[in-house]
Design a protein around this motif. Structure first.
Motif, PDB file in Angstrom:
ATOM      1  N   PRO A  95       0.828  -1.216   0.000  1.00 28.86           N
ATOM      2  CA  PRO A  95       0.000   0.000   0.000  1.00 28.86           C
ATOM      3  C   PRO A  95       0.859   1.260   0.000  1.00 28.86           C
ATOM      4  CG  PRO A  95       0.108  -0.932   2.202  1.00 28.86           C
ATOM      5  CD  PRO A  95       0.828  -1.906   1.311  1.00 28.86           C
ATOM      6  N   VAL A  96       0.201   2.390  -0.179  1.00 29.52           N
ATOM      7  CA  VAL A  96       0.948   3.642  -0.306  1.00 29.52           C
ATOM      8  C   VAL A  96       1.533   4.101   1.023  1.00 29.52           C
ATOM      9  CG1 VAL A  96      -0.298   4.429  -2.335  1.00 29.52           C
ATOM     10  CG2 VAL A  96      -1.162   5.023  -0.057  1.00 29.52           C
ATOM     11  N   CYS A  97       0.942   3.659   2.136  1.00 29.75           N
ATOM     12  CA  CYS A  97       1.386   4.108   3.458  1.00 29.75           C
ATOM     13  C   CYS A  97       2.262   3.069   4.136  1.00 29.75           C
ATOM     14  CB  CYS A  97       0.187   4.419   4.351  1.00 29.75           C
ATOM     15  SG  CYS A  97      -0.630   5.971   3.952  1.00 29.75           S
ATOM     16  N   SER A  98       3.301   3.555   4.796  1.00 25.39           N
ATOM     17  CA  SER A  98       4.146   2.710   5.634  1.00 25.39           C
ATOM     18  C   SER A  98       4.632   3.553   6.803  1.00 25.39           C
ATOM     19  CB  SER A  98       5.329   2.158   4.831  1.00 25.39           C
ATOM     20  OG  SER A  98       6.136   3.223   4.354  1.00 25.39           O
ATOM     21  N   CYS A  99       5.122   2.890   7.840  1.00 24.09           N
ATOM     22  CA  CYS A  99       5.665   3.602   8.988  1.00 24.09           C
ATOM     23  C   CYS A  99       7.119   3.972   8.729  1.00 24.09           C
ATOM     24  CB  CYS A  99       5.565   2.746  10.248  1.00 24.09           C
ATOM     25  SG  CYS A  99       3.873   2.526  10.846  1.00 24.09           S
ATOM     26  N   LEU A 100       7.524   5.100   9.276  1.00 24.36           N
ATOM     27  CA  LEU A 100       8.925   5.473   9.205  1.00 24.36           C
ATOM     28  C   LEU A 100       9.770   4.461   9.967  1.00 24.36           C
ATOM     29  CD1 LEU A 100       8.530   9.312   9.826  1.00 24.36           C
ATOM     30  CD2 LEU A 100       9.216   8.249   7.672  1.00 24.36           C
ATOM     31  N   LYS A 101      11.058   4.410   9.646  1.00 32.85           N
ATOM     32  CA  LYS A 101      11.979   3.507  10.327  1.00 32.85           C
ATOM     33  C   LYS A 101      11.902   3.721  11.844  1.00 32.85           C
ATOM     34  CE  LYS A 101      15.807   0.958  10.873  1.00 32.85           C
ATOM     35  NZ  LYS A 101      15.866  -0.487  10.612  1.00 32.85           N
ATOM     36  N   GLY A 102      11.797   2.612  12.581  1.00 30.71           N
ATOM     37  CA  GLY A 102      11.716   2.699  14.033  1.00 30.71           C
ATOM     38  C   GLY A 102      10.315   2.880  14.568  1.00 30.71           C
ATOM     39  N   PHE A 103       9.309   2.826  13.677  1.00 27.12           N
ATOM     40  CA  PHE A 103       7.921   3.015  14.104  1.00 27.12           C
ATOM     41  C   PHE A 103       7.066   1.856  13.604  1.00 27.12           C
ATOM     42  CE2 PHE A 103       9.862   7.125  14.230  1.00 27.12           C
ATOM     43  CZ  PHE A 103       9.254   7.800  15.275  1.00 27.12           C
ATOM     44  N   GLU A 104       5.927   1.652  14.258  1.00 27.79           N
ATOM     45  CA  GLU A 104       4.992   0.593  13.885  1.00 27.79           C
ATOM     46  C   GLU A 104       3.576   1.162  13.915  1.00 27.79           C
ATOM     47  OE1 GLU A 104       5.456  -2.442  16.801  1.00 27.79           O
ATOM     48  OE2 GLU A 104       4.664  -1.220  18.462  1.00 27.79           O
ATOM     49  N   PRO A 105       2.615   0.531  13.210  1.00 29.77           N
ATOM     50  CA  PRO A 105       1.240   1.058  13.196  1.00 29.77           C
ATOM     51  C   PRO A 105       0.666   1.214  14.599  1.00 29.77           C
ATOM     52  CG  PRO A 105       1.506  -0.623  11.512  1.00 29.77           C
ATOM     53  CD  PRO A 105       2.763  -0.648  12.324  1.00 29.77           C
ATOM     54  N   ALA A 106       0.035   2.364  14.832  1.00 29.94           N
ATOM     55  CA  ALA A 106      -0.597   2.599  16.137  1.00 29.94           C
ATOM     56  C   ALA A 106      -1.826   1.726  16.307  1.00 29.94           C
ATOM     57  CB  ALA A 106      -0.972   4.073  16.274  1.00 29.94           C
ATOM     58  N   ASN A 107      -2.504   1.425  15.209  1.00 28.47           N
ATOM     59  CA  ASN A 107      -3.685   0.563  15.254  1.00 28.47           C
ATOM     60  C   ASN A 107      -3.567  -0.421  14.096  1.00 28.47           C
ATOM     61  OD1 ASN A 107      -6.315  -0.575  14.969  1.00 28.47           O
ATOM     62  ND2 ASN A 107      -7.186   1.176  16.068  1.00 28.47           N
ATOM     63  N   THR A 108      -3.053  -1.600  14.390  1.00 28.31           N
ATOM     64  CA  THR A 108      -2.764  -2.590  13.349  1.00 28.31           C
ATOM     65  C   THR A 108      -4.003  -2.974  12.567  1.00 28.31           C
ATOM     66  OG1 THR A 108      -0.993  -3.458  14.745  1.00 28.31           O
ATOM     67  CG2 THR A 108      -1.685  -4.822  12.896  1.00 28.31           C
ATOM     68  N   GLU A 109      -5.121  -3.128  13.247  1.00 23.16           N
ATOM     69  CA  GLU A 109      -6.351  -3.541  12.572  1.00 23.16           C
ATOM     70  C   GLU A 109      -6.804  -2.497  11.564  1.00 23.16           C
ATOM     71  OE1 GLU A 109      -9.109  -6.021  11.342  1.00 23.16           O
ATOM     72  OE2 GLU A 109      -7.602  -6.538  12.864  1.00 23.16           O
ATOM     73  N   GLU A 110      -6.727  -1.214  11.945  1.00 20.81           N
ATOM     74  CA  GLU A 110      -7.107  -0.150  11.010  1.00 20.81           C
ATOM     75  C   GLU A 110      -6.187  -0.142   9.789  1.00 20.81           C
ATOM     76  OE1 GLU A 110      -7.321   3.645  12.845  1.00 20.81           O
ATOM     77  OE2 GLU A 110      -9.143   3.197  13.997  1.00 20.81           O
ATOM     78  N   TRP A 111      -4.907  -0.328  10.013  1.00 17.28           N
ATOM     79  CA  TRP A 111      -3.946  -0.322   8.888  1.00 17.28           C
ATOM     80  C   TRP A 111      -4.228  -1.463   7.916  1.00 17.28           C
ATOM     81  CZ3 TRP A 111       1.024   2.092   7.686  1.00 17.28           C
ATOM     82  CH2 TRP A 111       1.140   3.356   8.292  1.00 17.28           C
ATOM     83  N   ARG A 112      -4.624  -2.596   8.435  1.00 16.86           N
ATOM     84  CA  ARG A 112      -4.949  -3.727   7.557  1.00 16.86           C
ATOM     85  C   ARG A 112      -6.140  -3.410   6.668  1.00 16.86           C
ATOM     86  NH1 ARG A 112      -4.405  -8.483  12.122  1.00 16.86           N
ATOM     87  NH2 ARG A 112      -2.113  -8.653  12.091  1.00 16.86           N
ATOM     88  N   ARG A 113      -7.055  -2.572   7.196  1.00 16.88           N
ATOM     89  CA  ARG A 113      -8.240  -2.201   6.419  1.00 16.88           C
ATOM     90  C   ARG A 113      -7.977  -1.012   5.486  1.00 16.88           C
ATOM     91  NH1 ARG A 113     -10.965  -2.688  11.558  1.00 16.88           N
ATOM     92  NH2 ARG A 113     -11.193  -0.418  11.577  1.00 16.88           N
ATOM     93  N   GLY A 114      -6.765  -0.484   5.499  1.00 18.04           N
ATOM     94  CA  GLY A 114      -6.432   0.640   4.617  1.00 18.04           C
ATOM     95  C   GLY A 114      -6.772   1.992   5.206  1.00 18.04           C
ATOM     96  N   ASN A 115      -7.010   2.043   6.519  1.00 18.80           N
ATOM     97  CA  ASN A 115      -7.244   3.323   7.200  1.00 18.80           C
ATOM     98  C   ASN A 115      -5.979   3.667   7.985  1.00 18.80           C
ATOM     99  OD1 ASN A 115      -8.060   5.516   8.676  1.00 18.80           O
ATOM    100  ND2 ASN A 115      -9.661   4.449   9.818  1.00 18.80           N
ATOM    101  N   TRP A 116      -5.229   4.666   7.481  1.00 20.79           N
ATOM    102  CA  TRP A 116      -3.910   4.960   8.052  1.00 20.79           C
ATOM    103  C   TRP A 116      -3.899   6.232   8.914  1.00 20.79           C
ATOM    104  CZ3 TRP A 116      -4.027   4.494   2.429  1.00 20.79           C
ATOM    105  CH2 TRP A 116      -3.845   3.185   1.995  1.00 20.79           C
TER     106      TRP A 116
END
Length: 833
Positions: A308-329
């Motif tokens: 997908p177009v969004c990714s976390c910067l180096k050293g960071f991880e999604p704040a809400n993994t479930e939302e990221w899986r659904r494409g809500n970043w």
């Protein structure tokens, strides 16, 4: 004698009845005391550039507005007086009031709109419309401006207008969109202006919230706008005065230009095309989803080429993994390991920095103008609140503190600024020394197993007669040939890693193309076949599948991957990814519904050919020219295409041209203006004489090919298939002969040979003939060619006769079999002896 009295009375009566509805352009630029401008009359600026008068947005509305619009395009309104208080009929009028203000009155003499200045009386002021489009109320005694429309813009910026922000008073001059571009000039949801706090930048707001931003102003360009890295757009400026007011200005070009904030929230820069009598789009922002403010949330990074177009910067991880899986970043990312801030803690070393290359830097930067990159690093490392820094040669150091999140970060290709993120030592793997006793046995065992697997793999490949072409990482110097012009990207990176691009599996592309079914075949070439595909998300793609026997081997494949993945322009085809699996080599492009130019241009049975009128053809020529300007001058890599022809120009759904097929392209260094090769590649009929005969190529080689392409577009016939039996002339020679005889319209395709376009067509032929002159020094640069096409350069020099004016058919030296075509030879690769 004929009695005229009876016949003229009805005519006079008809004129008297109709006059109020016709509207006149009064030959004045001034409204003074006692003068009424009644709907639909207008006043016009001294140079006949702008008018002030009444208009209705569209035929479905009866509302009337007072506005300023272009004389050449009265539908193009740049300013509206009563945008939120329309007149309901055509009884309106404009005059000077008793207190010296310009007022708009309705049929009941009620004031609908006023300049509301502090003027004293009607006899002391006058209103003028200027050639810049500014409506100015002046004091007659001093000539000073009391009020001007440029201080109260609506949705359009024109040159010499100032968009301002005063950091002391907070007073701003901003653009505000129409509620609907076609029908309603009422104030819309979007505004745009300068924000001068910290480092100045341009913003678009939607209902007061940030919608897009340009990135910081570095004194030359807005570093967060990709297209500003081209010379054309780098002429804008932001300046300030002693009062604390910052001004954004755009220069006056030789053609009419404007920047419009549309009702969708995009800023569009357009230029007036006199031949087409329409506005041509030059730049649009926001252009993609990644351009929308904060698409990936705090500490997220957006990449248009990613999936997908969004990714976390180096050293960071999604704040809400479930939302990221659904494409809500929008929730963004959070830090994995907390910063140590240079303090020894449990034996762990302090923080360090990780470089993200080619970035649109985050919002809310603080500036420290002095210092180089090392100084920026030292300052940030000493300050525990500093979480990132960047350096620009013109701005100096930019810092971001932990009081705000890193927001609106975007990954660019080839342009932008390097962003240094402050990370914990755990994220930077600085603790390796303490884990060597664990790592060394693992690595040793892995190496031994890898060696055994590699030996076995080589043995199997040798048995099959294969070659080791499946490595995912290629050394640029090893992959390419010994040609002196081969690409060496040492300055780019030590290695070219295919995995930096989105990788598609063979299975994915096979399913997308219905197992490469014949019904999805878009075209064939010496390289293999191109298929239409449809990914699972509904996205249409074009898959270029290189055959095993393709003349376009690994060198050309890697060349195209390297070159096109580093280029971004509206007139270049976009590469979505590639596939390298077993013996398969495939490139995945954006799908072009109107296929290639040669199909629409040369196939008389193709349904799209009848749609290729002169306006579309001239637009295609200009678009290809702009693409070449980007390749030659404006891209980070200086590219010579070497194989420009109609089959390598693709057309999208709006007939916008996109240059494709960079397998033969070559990169030049900054101070290099020509190259030599022992391996001449290209297509017969489009190669410049010095290239075909001596292997010398330069930007002027592409200019020659562009000239041939222009003549083919005008004539509608392929150069290599054209032969004038009576005059024994090639396409180039026939064009030169017709131009010399001032009969250029006879050369043009019958479907466009219309008297209305005669001047434009003849001018286009003359420009093409200048491009195909024998000696490179005589050919104009591509920038000059585009300036000629847009009439920025009016006077054209006479061209010399093309070197390939006469057609060689082979009949003078060789016999020709009955029924054999005499001009059907295409050479894609020539090897010099």
């Amino acid at each position: 004698m004929i009695n005229m009295t009876r016949n003229t009375k009805p005519a006079i009566f008809f004129v008297i009845i109709c006059v109020p509805f016709l509207g006149f352009s009064l030959e004045t630029d001034t409204i003074s005391s006692g003068l009424f401008i009644k709907d639909p009359d207008t006043i016009i600026s001294p140079g006949h550039v702008f008018k002030l008068g009444f208009f209705t947005p569209n035929t479905n509305s009866t509302n009337r507005y007072l506005g300023v619009f272009y004389n050449v395009s009265e539908k193009t309104v740049i300013w509206v007086a009563n945008r939120d208080n329309p007149l309901r009929d055509s009884s309106g009028s404009v005059t000077m009031s008793q207190n010296g203000n310009l007022v708009l009155l309705n049929g009941q003499n009620q004031t609908i709109w006023s300049t509301n200045s502090t003027a004293t009386s009607a006899n002391t002021t006058t209103a003028h419309i200027t050639d810049s489009g500014n409506l100015v109320l002046r004091d007659n005694a001093t000539g000073a401006a009391i009020w001007e429309s440029f201080s109260y813009p609506t949705n359009t910026y024109v040159p010499t207008m100032n968009i301002t922000d005063n950091i002391n008073t907070g007073k701003k001059v901003v653009l505000s969109s129409w509620a609907n571009d076609d029908s309603n000039p009422e104030t819309g949801s979007f505004t745009s202006g300068v924000v001068a706090l910290n480092i100045p930048q341009i913003l678009i707001w939607k209902n007061g919230r940030r919608h897009w931003r340009s990135g910081p102003w570095n004194g030359r360009i807005l570093i967060g706008v990709r297209d500003m890295y081209s010379a054309l757009l780098s002429t804008a400026s932001i300046s300030n005065d002693s009062s604390g007011t910052f001004y954004f200005t755009f220069p006056q070009w030789r053609v009419l230009s404007k920047v419009e904030l549309n009702s969708s929230g995009s800023l569009a820069l357009t230029l007036w095309s006199e031949p087409k009598q329409s506005w041509d789009a030059l730049w649009l922002a926001p252009e993609t989803g990644c351009d929308i403010y904060g698409t990936c949330g705090p500490f997220g990074s957006c990449n248009n080429q990613g999936s997908p177009v969004c990714s976390c910067l180096k050293g960071f991880e999604p704040a809400n993994t479930e939302e990221w899986r659904r494409g809500n970043w929008t929730s963004g990312c959070r830090r994995i390991n907390q910063l140590q801030c240079d303090i020894q803690n449990n034996g762990k070393s302090g923080d360090g920095f990780f470089m993200e290359q080619f970035m649109k830097v985050p919002d809310f930067a603080d500036q420290f103008s002095a210092g180089d990159k090392d100084e920026c690093r030292r300052r940030c490392l000493r300050n525990c609140s500093c979480i990132a820094y960047a350096h620009d040669a013109n701005i100096g150091c930019m810092f971001w503190s932990n009081t705000t999140a890193l927001i609106d970060v975007q990954k660019f290709t080839g342009v932008g600024v390097d962003l240094y993120l402050r990370l914990s030592a755990l994220d930077l793997d600085n603790d390796k020394d303490k884990k060597l006793y664990i790592i060394i046995p693992i690595v040793a065992g892995f190496v031994c197993i890898s060696v055994l697997i590699f030996i076995g793999w080589c043995w199997l490949v040798k048995r099959k007669g294969g070659k080791t072409k499946e490595k995912r990482i290629f050394e640029a110097e090893q992959t390419l040939s010994s040609d002196s012009t081969a690409i060496v990207l040492k300055d780019e990176s030590g290695k070219i890693n295919i995995e930096e691009l989105p990788l598609f599996t063979f299975e994915t592309l096979a399913n997308a193309t219905d197992q490469f079914h014949e019904n999805n075949l878009l075209g064939r070439g010496g390289f293999g076949h191109v298929y239409k595909g449809n990914l699972g998300n509904g996205k249409e793609i074009a898959v270029k599948r290189l055959s095993a026997a393709s003349g376009q081997g690994m060198e050309e494949f890697m060349n195209e991957v390297i070159v096109i993945s580093k280029l971004q322009h509206r007139n270049l085809v976009r590469l979505h990814g590639c596939c390298v699996e077993k013996e398969e080599k495939m490139l995945v492009y954006e799908y072009m519904p109107n296929k290639s130019l040669d199909v629409c241009l040369f196939d008389s049975t193709h349904p799209s050919r009848k749609d290729l009128d002169w306006k579309k053809r001239s637009s295609i020529i200009e678009g290809v020219g702009r693409g070449l300007i980007y390749l030659h001058r404006d891209s980070r890599l200086r590219i010579i295409h070497r194989d420009l022809k109609p089959s390598n120009v693709l057309l999208d759904e709006n007939w916008n041209p996109k240059i494709s097929d960079f397998g033969m392209a070559r990169i030049f260094g900054g101070n290099q203006d020509h190259g030599n090769t022992a391996r001449v590649v290209g297509t017969y009929g489009y190669m410049a004489p010095e290239y075909a005969m001596e292997g010398r190529f330069s930007e002027k080689s592409d200019v020659y090919s562009f000239g041939v392409l222009m003549l083919e577009i005008v004539k509608g016939v392929k150069n290599t298939h054209y032969y004038n039996q009576e005059l024994s002339l090639s396409l180039l020679g026939y064009a030169w002969k017709m131009w010399r005889e001032d009969n250029g319209l006879a050369f043009a395709d019958k479907s466009i040979a219309i008297a209305d376009f005669k001047e434009e067509i003849i001018r286009c032929i003359q420009i093409a003939l200048l491009c195909v002159q024998e000696f490179p020094k005589d050919r104009p640069s591509i920038q000059t060619v585009v300036s000629m096409l847009s009439r920025e350069i009016v006077e054209l020099p006479p061209p010399e006769q093309p070197v390939f004016a006469e057609k060689w058919t082979g009949s003078t030296q060789h016999s020709t079999q009955v029924g054999q075509s005499v001009n059907d030879l295409t050479v894609t690769v020539l090897d010099g002896r």
